[in-house]
Design an enzyme around this catalytic site. Structure first.
Site, short mmCIF file in Angstrom:
data_model
loop_
_atom_site.label_atom_id
_atom_site.label_comp_id
_atom_site.label_asym_id
_atom_site.label_seq_id
_atom_site.Cartn_x
_atom_site.Cartn_y
_atom_site.Cartn_z
CD GLU A 96 -17.07 -9.21 46.70
OE1 GLU A 96 -16.30 -10.18 47.01
OE2 GLU A 96 -18.34 -9.10 46.77
CB SER A 136 -18.26 2.00 62.01
OG SER A 136 -19.26 2.08 63.32
CG ASP A 181 -21.06 -2.96 66.89
OD1 ASP A 181 -21.32 -2.11 67.61
OD2 ASP A 181 -21.38 -3.27 65.78
NE ARG A 215 -23.69 -0.56 65.70
CZ ARG A 215 -24.54 -1.38 65.46
NH1 ARG A 215 -25.24 -1.70 66.37
NH2 ARG A 215 -24.81 -2.13 64.49
N GLY A 216 -19.39 2.48 66.19
CA GLY A 216 -18.01 1.61 66.37
C GLY A 216 -16.84 1.91 65.52
CG ASP A 251 -17.34 -9.34 65.13
OD1 ASP A 251 -17.07 -10.59 64.90
OD2 ASP A 251 -18.74 -9.01 64.30
CG ASP A 311 -16.63 -4.48 63.10
OD1 ASP A 311 -16.78 -3.44 63.48
OD2 ASP A 311 -17.59 -5.19 62.49
CB CYS A 353 -23.74 9.35 75.16
SG CYS A 353 -23.16 8.25 76.43
ZN LIG Z 1 -23.38 5.88 76.49
#
Ligand SMILES: [Zn+2]
Lengths: 539, 418
Positions: B48, B164, B115, B167-168, B310, B113, B132
């Site tokens: 899928e 990702s 994050d 941010r991850g 997660d 995952d 950052c």
């Molecule tokens: Zn930062």
């Protein structure tokens, strides 16, 4: 299994001797993996008696597991005491000679297990409960057996485990010692270790109680039970799935189905699936009710919702289904959630991303399954809260300090707080919740056992609002009469129970079960979509 | 690097995406991955995919018979996001025609995952979706710990880490055994890897027991290597009273905590205060005073640095996860594979954006290599900075290919024997 007319054997009911026919090679061991279904004839009465006896055993197993830390001294003691009365075979060690009593009790063990499989295969939650109790019972029995007897049992069931050679063990002796509690290098030296693929020792993996290397788990003999249980669990859950598919065909035997349905109803008392949201609670009542009649977990969710104007997926599930269970109707629920969420996000966004979720809870979307409010067991055992989450059981999932503060701020006296915290520190979360109930409702040591947030709510309403409750709950009176407490005997009402279930009801339940099967999948799908969305919203 | 001055603007996406999907998306390697050497044959066409189109229109149960069809469909739809789901019992496209419960998710890579938003309580430089250079090392630590544990403890050899896009990070485990894992097994692995436990009602999220499990010891050594730079320098976790109070809240022993509060005022900066803290705890523990606080140094280090998974994403066979080489619509960055061996060298701010890639492609077109064969035209990504990312992906694939080649040989050998 076949059934003979009950009258033929009725007179034999009280005697321990169940059949005269002993079959060679059957029931050679006290322990069973229940791989082969029974092929005996059995009367309908015997059928019912066996089932109810085993159910009593399983309910006791459950309540002891809640009361005590599994495996500790008190637990073992109480298990011994209860089983001695109710299921003597479970505490008798396997001996070379099989007496007639052994044989009959083993036969009863075998047959009763299979009857309950029929009754408890019908929904995910029932299966979960049944497997959990059967596993605890099996674990206790397994640990009573001697090393030789265990060896014999494993051979009987084609489970072959060879200890690793000493040379291999010495290479990783430090790692092995550090992978268990209270395991010194000397203990490791004197213990057999079995090397199995890690998937066969998932319980140990999950709790990080075993040494892993390149996909293999090194399991000490003392944890052998864990591998065996995992094999038993896999076997049982597979069999239950198969049985579930076969059960609808049992309908042909009209005597059986009502009985099975009634049996499965016994396990936690009320089944909130059947309790339709009936508008008994309107949305402006939610806030005041949350302060008076909500269990701590739900009060916490209500407060967090007010504060954050948002709840994450499992919070919405736990709280949303609870609200449905106390009688908040779908339209009201949608308004309620929208009003809160809209303080933070665009109402359009709400309609797009979250209303599906709520309608889904009410069975208006997806596979249209009507979801059941979560029981305490489910809340305590599954989907523990992570960062950003407010769901779960506050007694299980809070810092002691925070919990103390919260209890105090809700007006629980200092002594009361200490009592509750004492229970918490011994892992008696449900008892702690019951204590909190007593303290906040000014009842002294009530015998109410709390096992469902909605039951907590009902009990609270009964005390605070007796007249309204009796009027409003006419429809659910059957349920509130059902036993919640482990102390009472839920079985006395079984005849009326069975007769209340008209064939039509049973039909509905079956449909529901099929739906539920699928909707777990659905839930999964939905979750991925919704959680992603949620992350996007957070961003 | 080639981080030119091409700014990404979300409004350009409708123009850029068709170019990206036509010329840059590495279909070849992508198909080579998900086809798994055609073992079994239906593996790719029962997979899928889901598309998220412009305006958040989400379409599930897409599936393609082959690479050609996949290219065609992706170019037609120009999805803002592509998710990869499970391999099903039937073609996902036909799922409505399949009766009842027989349409089922059978296999999928084991995925993780991580994050940055889940670290908000332990980073002060940014919050929410922002990242950052001061907080990204948290991801570096996560990659290293995950990578080692999955290899050494679970024996998984085919691990792909992917940025990702914002941010991850994601991690895909492609070993055959991993793809076949049950939900229970996935849950157990995720739990084994999770140390940071508890929701908003739990301040102290780490509880360790003595002795430390070998996998924890290994994770600790990774954290050790980064702690000073990340926690003390970059995050300055003992920089002021407000922050050190948060750290001290993790010390279970009340008397010790009070003492530490006094100690903190004697230090001048995070590094000194950390030394003071460690010294005090060590002394107390040696005195035998506070058994509860025996491991609190390690607990603090983990609370601030240990990977926060997660777990819900990992549990389900049927959970969808964003595909590598997607474009993140908000940042415009490509979800590129990360070389786990050199995780610390990865800088998310240097990841090429779709605007940059299209710009690079334009430049390359201006100076055409005259006698380029037409068949090679597809590999336009080689002319852009996407090239290095595809190389990392190719390395993963080369290794993976060996595993199914071995399998094919095994199978043909078995046939011969019969
Ligand atoms: Zn930062």
């Amino acid at each position: 299994m076949q059934f003979v007319k009950s009258s033929n054997v009725r007179r034999k009911r009280k005697s321990a001797r169940l059949t005269g026919e002993r079959r060679l090679g059957q029931y050679v061991h006290n322990l069973q993996f229940y791989s082969v279904p029974p092929s005996d004839n059995i009367s309908l009465t015997e059928f019912e008696d066996f089932a109810i006896d085993r159910l009593k055993v399983l309910k006791h197993v459950e309540s002891l597991g809640i009361k005590f830390v599994k495996g500790n001294e008190k637990y073992q003691e109480s298990m011994d005491r209860e089983l001695r009365k109710m299921m003597p075979i479970a505490i008798r060690k396997t001996s070379d000679e099989i007496s007639d009593t052994d044989y009959d009790e083993r036969r009863k063990d075998h047959i009763s297990h299979f009857i309950l499989r029929l009754a408890y295969c019908r929904s995910e939650e029932l299966r979960r409960w049944f497997i959990a109790q059967e596993l605890d019972l099996f674990r206790y029995r397994f640990q009573q057996e001697s090393r030789d007897s265990i060896k014999q049992f494993l051979e009987e069931n084609n489970l072959h485990y060879e200890p690793i050679p000493d040379k291999e063990k010495l290479k990783i002796i430090k790692e092995l010692a550090n992978s268990g509690y209270n395991t010194s290098v000397t203990t490791v030296e004197n213990t057999d270790y079995f090397k199995v693929p890690f998937v066969e020792a998932l319980d140990l993996v999950k709790s990080r109680k075993v040494y892993l290397e390149r996909g293999y788990a090194y399991v000490p003999r003392s944890d052998l039970v864990s591998i065996v249980l995992s094999a038993f669990r896999a076997h049982l859950s597979h069999s239950l799935a198969i049985t579930a598919r076969a059960v609808p065909y049992l309908e042909e035997d009209s005597r059986l189905l009502p009985m099975l349905t009634a049996l499965s109803k016994q396990y936690l008392g009320q089944d909130y699936t059947c309790k339709k949201a009936n508008g008994k609670v309107t949305i402006d009542q939610i806030e005041p009710l949350s302060k008076k009649s909500f269990p701590l977990c739900m009060r916490q969710l209500q407060e967090s919702l007010k504060q954050e104007h948002h709840l994450r997926h499992w919070g919405r599930m736990q709280y949303g289904l609870f609200l449905k269970g106390i009688g908040v109707m779908l339209e009201d629920a949608l308004r309620f959630w929208r009003a809160e969420f809209s303080k933070k996000i665009d109402p359009d966004k709400f309609d797009k991303s979250y209303s599906y979720n709520i309608r889904h809870n009410y069975g208006k979307e997806g596979k249209r399954a009507d979801y059941t409010p979560y029981s305490c067991m489910k809340i305590i055992m599954t989907n523990p809260p992570a960062n950003g989450d407010f769901h779960g059981c506050p007694f299980r999932h809070s810092d002691a300090g925070l919990l103390r503060q919260r209890l105090a701020s809700y007006g629980v006296s200092k002594d009361g707080v200490n009592e509750v915290m004492g229970l918490v520190s011994n892992s008696h979360y449900q008892l702690a919740c019951a204590k909190y109930f007593d303290l906040t409702h000014n009842v002294e040591a009530s015998t109410i056992g709390i096992n469902h947030p909605n039951q907590y709510f009902d009990e609270s309403q009964k005390i605070l609002n007796p007249s309204a409750e009796s009027k409003a709950s006419m429809s659910s009176s059957q349920s509130s009469q059902m036993s919640w407490s482990h102390k009472s005997t839920p079985f006395s009402r079984r005849s009326t129970q069975a007769s209340q279930l008209t064939p039509r009801n049973i039909k509905e339940e079956e449909v529901e079960f099929d739906d539920l099967q699928m909707s777990y999948e659905e839930l999964d799908d939905m979750m991925s979509a919704v959680e992603k969305d949620e992350k996007a919203t957070k961003a | 690097m080639a981080n030119t001055n091409v700014d990404y603007d979300r409004n350009d996406l409708p123009v850029l995406l068709p170019i990206y999907y036509k010329k840059l998306f590495p279909y070849g390697p992508f198909y080579r991955w998900l086809n798994y050497g055609g073992v079994p044959k239906t593996y790719f066409c029962h997979r899928e995919f889901s598309f998220t189109l412009k305006d958040d229109v989400y379409i599930r149960y897409q599936s393609f018979p082959d690479q050609h069809d996949m290219e065609k469909e992706i170019q037609k739809a120009c999805p803002y996001k592509i998710d990869i789901g499970a391999v099903f019992s039937h073609k996902p496209k036909d799922h409505k025609m399949v009766k009842g419960t027989s349409f089922q998710a059978l296999e999928k890579e084991l995925v993780f995952d991580i994050d940055m938003t889940d670290y908000d309580d332990v980073r002060k430089c940014c919050s929410g979706a922002d990242i950052c250079g001061n907080c990204w090392p948290l991801m570096t630590i996560a990659i290293k710990i995950l990578d080692k544990t999955l290899e050494e403890d679970f024996g998984f050899d085919h691990r792909l880490f992917v940025y990702s896009g914002r941010r991850g990070i994601h991690c895909w485990i492609a070993d055959e055994t991993a793809r076949k894992l049950s939900q229970n097994a996935r849950t157990a692995i995720a739990e084994y890897l999770s140390l940071v436990k508890g929701g908003e009602n739990q301040i102290k999220k780490i509880t360790l027991h003595d002795p430390l499990h070998p996998s924890i010891v290994r994770a600790l050594s990774v954290v050790h290597a980064h702690f000073e730079d990340l926690a003390l320098d970059k995050q300055d976790i003992l920089g002021c009273k407000e922050s050190w109070d948060k750290v001290l809240a993790l010390v279970p022993d009340e008397a010790l905590r009070e003492q530490l509060g006094k100690d903190m005022t004697k230090g001048e900066n995070s590094k000194q205060r950390w030394a003071l803290l460690k010294g005090r705890v060590k002394k107390e523990v040696e005195k035998g005073g506070s058994r509860k606080s025996q491991l609190c140094i390690q607990e603090i280090m983990f609370q601030y640095c240990y990977p926060r998974l997660d777990v819900n994403v990992s549990k389900g066979v049927n959970h969808l996860l964003k595909s590598p080489f997607c474009i993140h619509p908000k940042t415009g960055r490509v979800c590129v594979p990360i070389d786990a061996e050199h995780a610390e060298k990865f800088d998310p701010t240097k990841v090429p954006s779709i605007s940059q890639l299209c710009h690079e492609l334009d430049n390359a077109m201006d100076t055409p290599e005259t006698d380029e064969p037409a068949a090679k035209r597809r590999r336009d990504y080689k002319k852009t900075s996407l090239h290095t990312s595809v190389k990392i992906f190719d390395n993963f694939l080369d290794k993976l290919e060996k595993s199914w080649k071995g399998k094919l040989i095994q199978q043909s050998d078995m046939k011969k024997e019969f």
